[in-house]
Each structure stands twice: as C-alpha cells, then as structure tokens.
Design a protein around this motif. Structure first.
Motif, PDB file in Angstrom:
ATOM      1  N   MET A   1      50.405  38.492  41.834  1.00  0.00           N
ATOM      2  CA  MET A   1      49.753  38.154  40.571  1.00  0.00           C
ATOM      3  C   MET A   1      48.376  38.826  40.534  1.00  0.00           C
ATOM      4  O   MET A   1      47.554  38.673  41.431  1.00  0.00           O
ATOM      5  N   SER A   2      48.163  39.635  39.520  1.00  0.00           N
ATOM      6  CA  SER A   2      46.895  40.353  39.408  1.00  0.00           C
ATOM      7  C   SER A   2      45.830  39.456  38.795  1.00  0.00           C
ATOM      8  O   SER A   2      46.115  38.603  37.954  1.00  0.00           O
ATOM      9  N   LEU A   3      44.581  39.673  39.254  1.00  0.00           N
ATOM     10  CA  LEU A   3      43.466  38.894  38.742  1.00  0.00           C
ATOM     11  C   LEU A   3      43.075  39.397  37.354  1.00  0.00           C
ATOM     12  O   LEU A   3      43.178  40.592  37.066  1.00  0.00           O
ATOM     13  N   PRO A   4      42.647  38.496  36.472  1.00  0.00           N
ATOM     14  CA  PRO A   4      42.216  38.942  35.154  1.00  0.00           C
ATOM     15  C   PRO A   4      40.948  39.787  35.271  1.00  0.00           C
ATOM     16  O   PRO A   4      40.113  39.583  36.149  1.00  0.00           O
ATOM     17  N   ARG A   5      40.840  40.752  34.385  1.00  0.00           N
ATOM     18  CA  ARG A   5      39.672  41.627  34.400  1.00  0.00           C
ATOM     19  C   ARG A   5      38.493  40.892  33.778  1.00  0.00           C
ATOM     20  O   ARG A   5      38.544  40.453  32.627  1.00  0.00           O
ATOM     21  N   LEU A   6      37.393  40.757  34.565  1.00  0.00           N
ATOM     22  CA  LEU A   6      36.228  40.011  34.101  1.00  0.00           C
ATOM     23  C   LEU A   6      35.061  40.924  33.726  1.00  0.00           C
ATOM     24  O   LEU A   6      34.114  40.468  33.084  1.00  0.00           O
ATOM     25  N   LEU A   7      35.125  42.197  34.138  1.00  0.00           N
ATOM     26  CA  LEU A   7      34.005  43.111  33.945  1.00  0.00           C
ATOM     27  C   LEU A   7      34.457  44.354  33.192  1.00  0.00           C
ATOM     28  O   LEU A   7      35.646  44.695  33.202  1.00  0.00           O
TER      29      LEU A   7
END
Length: 434
Positions: A1-7
């Motif tokens: 599961m990929s982490l959501p893009r925050l930046l």
C-alpha cells in the motif's frame, strides 16, 4: 500500500542536500588504537584512475567496492579499517587498527596495507601523519613520550573537549615522511574519540592545503614589486607628458604590457589564494571545535598555528590584495592615458573638420566665380551665333540691324545661361538613388 502524497514534487537535489550534513562521518574509536591519515592531491583527470585503484584493493580483500560517483567509502581490510573521502582538490585515506605499538609509532596502520598499494595511489602526497591513541592518562608520560615518539623535538599539546582528552604533536615530518599525533583518552566515548582524531587530521590536511598558496605568494612578490616600480615610473612620465599626444600614445604600449602582466598574475593565482582563505577558515573552525585547555609548559595547537600558520596565510592574503590593488591602479592609469589620447585625437579631428570647412567655402566661392565666367562665355558664344544669323538675314536683303539685334539679345541670353547653369548645379547637388 503506497503512502498518500503529502508534499509537492521534490527538488531534484533535495535528497543530496539533506544528506550533505551527514557526509564524511567519523569512525568510532576505542583506545588503544593506531591510525594513519594521508591526503593526496589528485587532478580531475586522475579521478577515474584513483577509483580503479581503490576498487583493486577491494577485490583483493573480496569486499564491496565503491560505486561510480561515490565521494566517500569505508571498508574493513581484515583487522584494518580504511576510510576514503574525496574532497574538492584532494582525497583523504584514513586507516584504523586496534592495539598500540611499543615504542609508539614502531608499528603503524599503513604497514598493514598490501606492499606498494599506497605508494601507487594516483596524485601527490600533500599531508601524511600517524596517530597513537592511548588508553588512559597514566600512559601519557609526556617527558618519556617526547623522547620515544618525537625524537626530543619540542611538543605542542593541550587538553581537548573540556578535558576529556589530551593531544600533542611536534608538527614535523619524520624519517618515514609522516607527522605524528598522540591522543590520550580521559573519558571519551567511541564517537567522540573518532571525532577528535578526525579534527586533528583535518587540521593538518587543511593547513597544508592552505599553505599551497604560500610558495605562489613568495614567487609573485618580487614580480609585483617590479610592476609597482614600473607603474610608478610610467605614472611620472604621464604627468610630465602634458598635452603631447605623441608621448601619450608612446606610453600606452608599456602600460598595456603592465596591465597584461598583472592580469596574468591574477588569473594564475586567484584560485589558489581563494582556496587558501577557505582552508584557513576550516583550520580555525576545527581548532575551535577542539575546545583546548592549556597544559602546563606546553603551547596549545591554536597558539602554535597563530604563530606559524597565520602569518603565512596573511602573506598570501597580502599578495592577493596587492595584485588586486595593482590591477586597479594600472586600469586607472590606462583610463587616464586613453582619455588624454582620445581628447587629443578629438582636437585633431576638430581642427581637420574646420580646415575642411574652410576649403569647402573656398571651393564654393571658386565655383561661383567659375559659374559667372561660364555664363559670360556662354552669352558671348550665343551672341556670336545671333550675330551670324542676323548677318545672314542682311545678306538675304532683310532690313536688319546686326549690332542692334546682338545688343538686344545679350540680356535675354544672359538670363537664359544663368538659369541653365543654376539648374545644372541643383541637379548635380540632388542625392542620387540608393
């Protein structure tokens, strides 16, 4: 599961810049130990050869090799720990091995390398030193160590890190071409011991790199003095020349030659002088990081550098400043002389234009005179033609008076000739097609 893009997307150099503060970490160190450090000046075209030579050593010990583009690498060569670091102008090799030698420096870390490998490293040695890390303060018998480790030379030393270590050196090259450091542990943890040793090695490396500018400064000093003397003579000649443009133009050639010589000296030395300033600042920073405390009867490392190293750096800085000042003075003299030559040429051009204007007015008056003579000649010729015509009519029996007809035709002919000449002149003065 990929982490959501925050930046937002990363800057291309972000990871490299973030890792820069962790570059070139010190190796943990536990007393007793021995270390050797070698700084090698490497040209840009020797970098690939240097990396190939290091990889050859890794293959010999069957360990992981540094990758292309790596700026640092560490590996274990049996009991020996080797760290390689690539700096801007030089590369540094640090070797660590546990245990001490008796007497000190009788068995060094570099002796554990394969025969001839270190000697075949590409480049030129700029700094090399050994270090002995002692286990406890009771082993730090300074009078005995001065004879055994430093051949009786005067020793410079101090307590470091607010007293957690003692360090001393004679800052001399010994018979094997290496300098020597003694570092005594008085309560350092392994990481702090590694940092203290690294700072001592870096002080020596940066000191030698800074001093590369000193021979350049000594070579340039007589040359600068000669240029200053020549410039003073030329400046006096410029002042005496007055408004003589020929003298000014004659002085431009030697002044231009001086300017070229100064710029040649600047271009050949300013990188070295700039590097000297940067390395000297690193030396001062590393000495400050040692947090020295005086030992009875010994000169501290900072004091030693102030007395020996700082004047050499100041000499290089002075020569660099003299070159810059000389360049500015030559430029000002050249500008002054060029301005005087330009003014003299403008005056000559003004006189030439005035002379041309006078000649043009004279030519105009001459042209007007010629035009008047031309009108008279044309009238005379046409009056003659009219006379012949009238005489022909008289011969045919016509009641004509030749002198009367000729005299009456002269004003008409003169007006016609004058208009014709002026029309021809206006046509000649009109600009032609481009």
């Amino acid at each position: 599961m990929s982490l959501p893009r925050l930046l937002p997307p990363d800057l291309a150099e972000r990871a490299t810049l973030a890792a820069e503060v962790h570059a070139r970490p010190s190796e943990p160190l536990t007393a007793p130990a021995r270390a050797s450090h070698v700084a090698v000046l490497v040209d840009a075209d020797e970098r690939a050869q240097e990396l190939a030579h290091l990889r050859k050593l890794c293959r010999h010990y069957q360990i992981a090799q540094p990758a292309e583009g790596d700026q640092q690498w560490s590996g274990s060569l049996g009991h020996l720990r080797l760290t390689w670091e690539r700096h801007g102008e030089f590369s540094a090799y640090t070797l660590l091995v546990a245990g001490r030698a008796a007497p000190p420096f009788s068995q060094t870390a570099v002796a554990l390398l394969p025969d001839g490998w270190l000697a075949d490293v590409p480049g030129f040695t700029v700094q090399a030193c050994h270090a002995e890390i002692l286990h406890a303060e009771e082993e730090f018998d300074l009078p005995a160590l001065q004879q055994a480790a430093f051949a009786g030379h005067a020793v410079i030393g101090s307590a470091l890190g607010d007293g957690v270590a003692l360090a001393c050196s004679d800052f001399r090259l010994h018979a094997d071409g290496f300098g020597r450091f003694l570092l005594a542990d008085r309560g350092m943890d392994p990481l702090l011991a590694g940092r203290m040793l690294q700072r001592l090695f870096e002080i020596e490396s940066y000191r030698m790199m800074a001093l590369l500018a000193f021979p350049v400064a000594r070579r340039l000093a007589p040359r600068i003095q000669a240029i200053e003397k020549s410039l003073a003579g030329l400046t006096d000649d410029i002042a005496r020349a007055g408004s003589d443009s020929r003298s000014d133009e004659a002085l431009l050639q030697p002044l231009t030659r001086l300017a070229a010589e100064v710029e040649s000296g600047l271009s050949a030395s300013q990188f070295r002088f700039g590097a000297c300033r940067a390395y000297a600042e690193l030396v001062r920073t590393r000495i400050d990081e040692l947090r020295e405390q005086r030992l009875a009867g010994l000169q501290t490392i900072g004091e030693f550098m102030s007395r020996r190293f700082t004047p050499a750096v100041a000499t290089a800085a002075t020569v660099s400043q003299r070159l810059h000042d000389l360049s500015e003075r030559v430029s000002q003299a050249s500008h002054l002389l060029s301005t005087r030559v330009d003014i003299a040429r403008e005056q000559q051009n003004h006189a030439l234009l005035a002379s041309m204007d006078r000649r043009a007015r004279q030519q105009l008056r001459l042209q007007q005179t010629v035009e008047g003579l031309s009108v008279a000649a044309i009238v005379y010729y046409l009056a003659g033609v009219v006379g012949y015509v009238v005489k022909g009519g008289e011969a045919m029996g016509l009641p004509l008076n030749t002198p009367l007809f000729v005299g009456a035709s002269v004003p008409v002919l003169a007006l016609f000739a004058l208009l014709a000449v002026r029309r021809a002149r206006r046509h000649a003065e009109e600009p032609g097609p481009d």
